[in-house]
Design a protein around this motif. Structure first.
Motif, short mmCIF file in Angstrom:
data_model
loop_
_atom_site.label_atom_id
_atom_site.label_comp_id
_atom_site.label_asym_id
_atom_site.label_seq_id
_atom_site.Cartn_x
_atom_site.Cartn_y
_atom_site.Cartn_z
N ASP A 192 3.48 13.60 -51.11
CA ASP A 192 3.17 12.54 -52.08
C ASP A 192 2.51 11.32 -51.42
O ASP A 192 1.80 10.58 -52.08
CB ASP A 192 4.39 12.16 -52.94
CG ASP A 192 5.67 12.06 -52.15
OD1 ASP A 192 5.60 12.02 -50.90
OD2 ASP A 192 6.74 12.04 -52.77
N ASP A 193 2.71 11.15 -50.12
CA ASP A 193 2.08 10.00 -49.46
C ASP A 193 0.75 10.36 -48.78
O ASP A 193 0.20 9.58 -48.00
CB ASP A 193 3.03 9.40 -48.42
CG ASP A 193 3.41 10.40 -47.34
OD1 ASP A 193 3.06 11.60 -47.46
OD2 ASP A 193 4.06 10.00 -46.36
N GLU A 194 0.23 11.55 -49.08
CA GLU A 194 -1.02 11.98 -48.44
C GLU A 194 -2.20 12.09 -49.42
O GLU A 194 -3.33 12.31 -49.00
CB GLU A 194 -0.85 13.36 -47.79
CG GLU A 194 0.04 13.36 -46.56
CD GLU A 194 0.28 14.77 -46.02
OE1 GLU A 194 0.69 14.89 -44.86
OE2 GLU A 194 0.10 15.76 -46.78
N LEU A 195 -1.91 11.96 -50.72
CA LEU A 195 -2.97 12.18 -51.70
C LEU A 195 -4.13 11.20 -51.52
O LEU A 195 -5.29 11.54 -51.72
CB LEU A 195 -2.42 12.02 -53.12
CG LEU A 195 -1.98 13.26 -53.86
CD1 LEU A 195 -1.69 12.90 -55.31
CD2 LEU A 195 -3.02 14.37 -53.79
N ASP A 196 -3.80 9.97 -51.11
CA ASP A 196 -4.86 8.97 -50.96
C ASP A 196 -5.75 9.24 -49.74
O ASP A 196 -6.72 8.53 -49.51
CB ASP A 196 -4.27 7.56 -50.88
CG ASP A 196 -3.52 7.34 -49.59
OD1 ASP A 196 -2.67 8.18 -49.25
OD2 ASP A 196 -3.81 6.35 -48.90
N LEU A 197 -5.41 10.28 -48.97
CA LEU A 197 -6.29 10.64 -47.84
C LEU A 197 -7.43 11.56 -48.27
O LEU A 197 -8.37 11.80 -47.52
CB LEU A 197 -5.48 11.34 -46.73
CG LEU A 197 -4.42 10.47 -46.07
CD1 LEU A 197 -3.65 11.25 -45.02
CD2 LEU A 197 -5.05 9.23 -45.45
N VAL A 198 -7.33 12.08 -49.50
CA VAL A 198 -8.40 12.95 -49.99
C VAL A 198 -9.03 12.43 -51.28
O VAL A 198 -10.08 12.90 -51.68
CB VAL A 198 -7.91 14.40 -50.23
CG1 VAL A 198 -7.97 15.20 -48.94
CG2 VAL A 198 -6.51 14.43 -50.80
N ALA A 199 -8.36 11.49 -51.92
CA ALA A 199 -8.89 10.94 -53.18
C ALA A 199 -8.84 9.42 -53.13
O ALA A 199 -8.09 8.84 -52.36
CB ALA A 199 -8.05 11.44 -54.35
N SER A 200 -9.68 8.80 -53.96
CA SER A 200 -9.67 7.34 -54.05
C SER A 200 -9.04 6.95 -55.37
O SER A 200 -9.16 7.66 -56.36
CB SER A 200 -11.10 6.79 -54.01
OG SER A 200 -11.82 7.39 -52.98
N ALA A 201 -8.38 5.80 -55.35
CA ALA A 201 -7.77 5.31 -56.59
C ALA A 201 -8.85 5.00 -57.60
O ALA A 201 -9.99 4.68 -57.24
CB ALA A 201 -6.94 4.07 -56.29
#
Ligand code: ATP
Length: 322
Positions: A192-201
């Motif tokens: 859950d803390d890795e999603l922002d490494l592949v997607a942007s908010a």
């Protein structure tokens, strides 16, 4: 063609029972996120191939023997000029393990586009990749990107586990390399803390959003870029999947946690095994959480993973049966 092809660096892991600074006995094991997944999927009865590079040393031979004895087909290259990577896994306290890597410049880090090409030539239904490979060397990074692109073009299902390793690179470095890989990825797996490494908010920023809404925004962005399943691992809280058809959640199976190393890889092995069996998303999540539970309630990164017949042992626990 095999059911599952994966490639990456496997190392010799030297496990301590206590603080490393106190010395004592170390136990030798095979470690590597991709080979963990390979063993997990092979134990469930699928045909699996692992590709990688090892040194011409006993450490490399040990890795190859262990994988072969698990029924994993090995497509390795021997690098006679470099050593097989080594890591120490320190049981610092009952709840805290620490990894110390001796892998910089290892044989495994020289994995190249040619190695990947050879492995892909044999064909596979699913190609499983991890972000770790991109952190090993520029050539491994290029090999990873090439493999994702080639497999996607050939209609192979591409699975990518972000698997961020803070000891190998920074979050910004990882993001720059991994986010572009998403467009070749069908199944994106992240903690859950890795999603922002592949997607942007989403525009407007995630700062004003709750965690759940922020996760949905990131997952939606990935779905919009062509990912079909965004799988989120939540440790003891289980796992979820975002798809175009909606969102699915599965609780963790209640077990006594004794060694959490390898839980994510075990989960991935279960998820991909169920996918290979034609199970729906709920079935994939269910098998993933059962496999994760096996990993955390047994010692070792992959040693405690179940055979197909044993899956039911913990599935029964979940439904309350004896
Ligand atoms: P690691 O990198 O340590 O393998 P990860 O973040 O990739 O961890 P986790 O989310 O910790 O993966 O674990 C994967 C899955 O394993 C979870 O989704 C859950 O189903 C299962 N799991 C993890 N921890 C527990 C636990 N304490 N009890 C039961 N199941 C667990």
């Amino acid at each position: 063609a095999v059911d599952l092809l994966t490639f990456g660096e496997s190392m010799v892991s030297l496990r301590s029972a206590g603080p490393l600074s106190a010395g004592g006995s170390l136990a030798m094991h095979v470690a590597g996120a991709e080979s963990n997944v390979a063993v997990g999927v092979a134990r469930l009865g699928h045909s699996v191939s692992w590709a990688g590079v090892v040194g011409a040393d006993p450490h490399g031979e040990y890795i190859l023997r262990q994988l072969r004895s698990e029924g994993v087909q090995v497509q390795h290259r021997l690098d006679t000029t470099r050593s097989t990577g080594v890591m120490f896994l320190e049981q610092r306290t009952a709840d805290l393990t620490r990894a110390f890597y001796y892998r910089a410049g290892s044989a495994g880090s020289t994995l190249s586009r040619d190695d990947v090409d050879l492995a892909l030539n044999a064909g596979a239904r699913v190609l499983h990749l991890t972000g770790i490979t991109a952190a090993l060397s520029p050539e491994a990074r290029a090999a990873l990107a090439y493999a994702a692109e080639r497999a996607a073009a050939e209609g192979v299902v591409v699975s990518l586990d972000v698997n961020y390793r803070s000891k190998l690179w920074t979050r910004d470095e990882a993001r720059a390399v991994l986010a572009p890989l998403a467009r070749h990825t069908d199944i994106l797996i992240a903690s859950d803390d890795e999603l922002d490494l592949v997607a942007s908010a989403a525009p407007g920023g995630s700062g004003s959003l709750g965690n759940d809404d922020a996760e949905t925004a990131l997952a939606d962005e990935l779905l919009g870029r062509g990912v079909s399943e965004v799988v989120v691992k939540r440790g003891a809280h289980g796992a979820g999947v975002h798809t175009a058809a909606g969102r699915f959640e599965a609780p963790a199976v209640t077990v006594t946690s004794i060694d959490t190393v390898g839980a994510g890889d075990a989960f991935t092995a279960g998820y991909l095994s169920a996918l290979l069996d034609g199970e729906d998303v709920a079935g994939r999540l269910q098998r993933g959480t059962v496999m994760g539970a096996f990993a955390v309630s047994t010692a070792g990164d992959w040693e405690g993973l179940p055979s197909r017949d044993e899956l039911v042992l913990l599935a029964a626990t979940q439904s309350g049966a004896t």
